[in-house]
Enzyme design. Structure first.
Site, PDB file in Angstrom:
ATOM      1  N   HIS A 164       0.761  -1.202   0.075  1.00  0.00           N
ATOM      2  CA  HIS A 164      -0.079  -0.090  -0.058  1.00  0.00           C
ATOM      3  C   HIS A 164       0.715   1.290   0.010  1.00  0.00           C
ATOM      4  O   HIS A 164       0.372   2.510  -0.448  1.00  0.00           O
ATOM      5  CB  HIS A 164      -0.925   0.149   1.076  1.00  0.00           C
ATOM      6  CG  HIS A 164      -0.373   0.252   2.506  1.00  0.00           C
ATOM      7  ND1 HIS A 164       0.217  -0.476   3.501  1.00  0.00           N
ATOM      8  CD2 HIS A 164      -0.449   1.526   3.144  1.00  0.00           C
ATOM      9  CE1 HIS A 164       0.538  -0.030   4.314  1.00  0.00           C
ATOM     10  NE2 HIS A 164       0.559   1.447   4.373  1.00  0.00           N
TER      11      HIS A 164
ATOM     12  N   GLU B 132       3.706   5.546  -3.159  1.00  0.00           N
ATOM     13  CA  GLU B 132       3.899   6.886  -2.655  1.00  0.00           C
ATOM     14  C   GLU B 132       5.352   6.992  -2.068  1.00  0.00           C
ATOM     15  O   GLU B 132       5.923   8.049  -2.389  1.00  0.00           O
ATOM     16  CB  GLU B 132       3.202   6.962  -1.338  1.00  0.00           C
ATOM     17  CG  GLU B 132       3.265   8.414  -0.733  1.00  0.00           C
ATOM     18  CD  GLU B 132       2.285   8.601   0.591  1.00  0.00           C
ATOM     19  OE1 GLU B 132       2.189   9.409   1.256  1.00  0.00           O
ATOM     20  OE2 GLU B 132       1.607   7.524   1.195  1.00  0.00           O
ATOM     21  N   ASP B 133       5.945   6.132  -1.545  1.00  0.00           N
ATOM     22  CA  ASP B 133       7.288   6.011  -1.046  1.00  0.00           C
ATOM     23  C   ASP B 133       8.446   5.397  -1.813  1.00  0.00           C
ATOM     24  O   ASP B 133       9.542   5.400  -1.266  1.00  0.00           O
ATOM     25  CB  ASP B 133       7.185   5.502   0.541  1.00  0.00           C
ATOM     26  CG  ASP B 133       6.174   6.142   1.237  1.00  0.00           C
ATOM     27  OD1 ASP B 133       6.284   7.401   1.014  1.00  0.00           O
ATOM     28  OD2 ASP B 133       5.632   5.808   2.178  1.00  0.00           O
TER      29      ASP B 133
END
Length: 284
Positions: free
Chosen positions: A71, A75-76
């Site tokens: 998840h 984003e990272d």
């Protein structure tokens, strides 16, 4: 949580779970997050693993657990939605994309009206209820480890956001245990002393074995060493009708009075209020 522990947890309620897919997601997440670290100093991937573990405890499907492991990759890490879709399929990619978009919607909430509007936005934006469940598990583990963040103002901001948005959201979709834990964790950072007073259990002690002076005490805070207690003095061993208050420190079976008692009460015993006094439990 180790890889085999997560897989065993899923298999315990879903024997036909796709173990290879779980293993692939675990290895992929480990590789993508690489040497990233959490505020605790733990490898960053320990967070997705724990989020997946929370969802496994809720007995969710394999796809949801796989998505939990992935998840934070968009984003990272350098991973893209196309990478996720190529390696794990369209369904997993949609869930990961949905969680990522919800994360990007987060911002500073300054009023209860804004919080309510944001909750509605979250509900409307989540095309699949599993996206909200992953987000709630994500927030729950972040709250469980919030104490590792050194910035007190940041901890309080995150706690207020959790209390205003995520705890009510959990209640709305029937996740009441998660709602209560989020509220408790938030309150422990917003008002730690009040929270300790509310959740403590009464403790009864005698100032000395031969004394007729007792107190009814409650743990005030677990942070100081020794911990502080709030107490009400009483001369009745059975009724414990309070007639005064004091603050005491309790350590290794000894009671230290940190606020002087009225002198008239001290005539009941030779114990000096400025010195350590032996204590022993008092039963009803």
């Amino acid at each position: 949580m180790r890889q085999y522990e997560l897989i065993d947890s899923v298999i315990s309620y879903k024997p036909d779970a796709d173990q290879k897919l779980l293993e692939k997601a675990y290895i992929y997440g480990t590789k993508m997050h690489g040497r990233q670290l959490r505020a605790s100093g733990d490898p960053y991937f320990s967070h997705p693993i724990e989020v997946a573990g929370i969802l496994a405890e809720l007995k969710l499907d394999t796809t949801t657990v796989v998505c939990a492991l992935l998840h934070d990759t968009i984003e990272d890490t350098p991973a893209t939605i196309k990478d996720i879709e190529k390696n794990f399929g369209n369904e997993v990619a949609k869930l990961v994309d949905g969680v990522t978009k919800l994360t990007l919607l987060e911002g500073n909430i300054e009023s209860s009206k804004q919080a309510e509007n944001f909750r509605k936005l979250l509900l409307a934006s989540a095309s699949d209820i599993r996206i909200l469940l992953i987000k709630l598990a994500d927030r729950l583990h972040n709250m469980r480890t919030l104490h590792y963040i050194k910035d007190q103002s940041k901890r309080k901001r995150i706690s207020l956001e959790t209390l205003d948005i995520y705890a009510p959201l959990a209640g709305r979709i029937g996740m009441h245990e998660i709602k209560e834990e989020l509220e408790d964790l938030s309150f422990s950072h917003i008002e730690p002393k009040i929270r300790d007073i509310i959740t403590c259990k009464p403790i009864r002690f005698a100032l000395s074995k031969d004394s007729s002076l007792y107190f009814l005490g409650s743990i005030y805070s677990s942070e100081p060493n020794p911990p502080l207690l709030i107490a009400s003095l009483t001369t009745s061993k059975s009724s414990f009708a309070p007639f005064d208050h004091l603050i005491v420190a309790f350590s290794r079976g000894r009671l230290t009075l940190t606020e002087s008692m009225p002198s008239k009460l001290l005539t009941m015993d030779s114990t000096d209020a400025t010195q350590d006094a032996q204590v022993s439990p008092v039963t009803r």
